[in-house]
Write a protein that holds these residues in place. Structure first.
Motif, short mmCIF file in Angstrom:
data_model
loop_
_atom_site.label_atom_id
_atom_site.label_comp_id
_atom_site.label_asym_id
_atom_site.label_seq_id
_atom_site.Cartn_x
_atom_site.Cartn_y
_atom_site.Cartn_z
N GLY A 10 1.01 -1.20 0.03
CA GLY A 10 -0.11 0.27 -0.09
C GLY A 10 0.72 1.11 -0.48
O GLY A 10 1.85 1.19 0.28
N ASP A 30 -5.79 6.06 4.74
CA ASP A 30 -5.82 4.81 4.07
C ASP A 30 -4.48 4.21 3.40
O ASP A 30 -3.82 5.60 2.31
CB ASP A 30 -6.65 4.28 3.19
CG ASP A 30 -8.86 4.52 4.11
OD1 ASP A 30 -8.64 4.32 5.52
OD2 ASP A 30 -9.46 5.44 3.44
N MET A 32 -3.16 2.28 0.17
CA MET A 32 -4.32 1.69 -0.84
C MET A 32 -2.78 1.42 -1.68
O MET A 32 -2.03 2.06 -1.88
CB MET A 32 -4.34 3.17 -1.58
CG MET A 32 -5.36 3.54 -1.03
SD MET A 32 -7.25 3.45 -0.94
CE MET A 32 -8.21 3.86 -2.27
N GLU A 33 -3.97 0.97 -2.44
CA GLU A 33 -3.23 -0.78 -3.84
C GLU A 33 -4.13 -1.13 -4.53
O GLU A 33 -5.13 -1.78 -3.96
CB GLU A 33 -2.46 -1.65 -3.04
CG GLU A 33 -1.66 -1.96 -4.22
CD GLU A 33 -0.36 -1.71 -4.79
OE1 GLU A 33 -0.77 -2.20 -6.26
OE2 GLU A 33 -0.41 -0.35 -4.25
N LYS A 36 -7.65 -0.04 -4.01
CA LYS A 36 -8.16 -1.05 -2.96
C LYS A 36 -7.04 -0.45 -1.25
O LYS A 36 -6.63 -1.07 -1.40
CB LYS A 36 -8.33 -2.83 -3.07
CG LYS A 36 -9.00 -3.23 -1.80
CD LYS A 36 -8.44 -4.99 -2.47
CE LYS A 36 -8.86 -5.07 -1.24
NZ LYS A 36 -8.41 -6.91 -1.53
N VAL A 37 -8.37 -0.29 -0.69
CA VAL A 37 -7.81 0.37 0.40
C VAL A 37 -7.49 -1.31 1.53
O VAL A 37 -7.30 -1.93 1.48
CB VAL A 37 -8.51 0.38 1.67
CG1 VAL A 37 -8.07 0.92 2.54
CG2 VAL A 37 -9.14 1.90 1.46
#
Length: 146
Positions: A10, A30, A32-33, A36-37
């Protein structure tokens, strides 16, 4: 996997001014990747008395996912702070400015307090974006981005 062969868990992007402007200089972001969290990171900034030239960070993270599948359920997280290279406007031109020591065998890290000059972190421009990546330290050097 990123261009260095590390698995990305992330990323988070913020600015020094956003951190200092947050209530009690604490913010939860958050990780993120791929849209998506993948987790959360807690960032706390302390203002050092009589100095506007340094940023001080004490960062903790809630429960992280065990990406190793090890029986003890722990990882060895560490942080890397980046700024954009001079004249760059894309996230692909990041420059590593700080790497924390790993917190060994935990999924609930509280990283040691770190101090960095604003000149190094953001060229003394507090609205400059900074990037913080969370990694799992691997002894073979193939660290995994969390």
């Amino acid at each position: 996997m990123d261009r260095n062969g590390f698995d990305v868990i992330g990323n988070v992007q913020t600015t020094v001014s956003a951190l200092f402007g947050a209530s009690h200089q604490t913010t939860i972001l958050d990780l993120m990747e791929k849209g998506k969290v993948t987790g959360k990171i807690i960032l706390k900034v302390d203002i050092k008395a009589h100095s506007s030239l340094h940023s001080v960070f004490q960062i903790g993270n809630g429960s992280l996912e065990n990406t190793r599948g090890m029986f003890d359920g722990t990882i060895n997280p560490f942080l890397q702070f980046y700024k954009l290279k001079a004249g760059s406007e894309t996230n692909d031109n990041k420059l590593l400015v700080l790497k924390t020591e790993p917190c060994f065998k935990t999924v609930n890290p509280l990283f040691k307090m770190v101090e960095i000059s604003n000149a190094k972190l953001c060229n003394d421009i507090v609205d400059t974006p900074i990037f913080i990546d969370l990694w799992d330290h691997r002894t073979n050097g193939n660290h995994k981005l969390l």
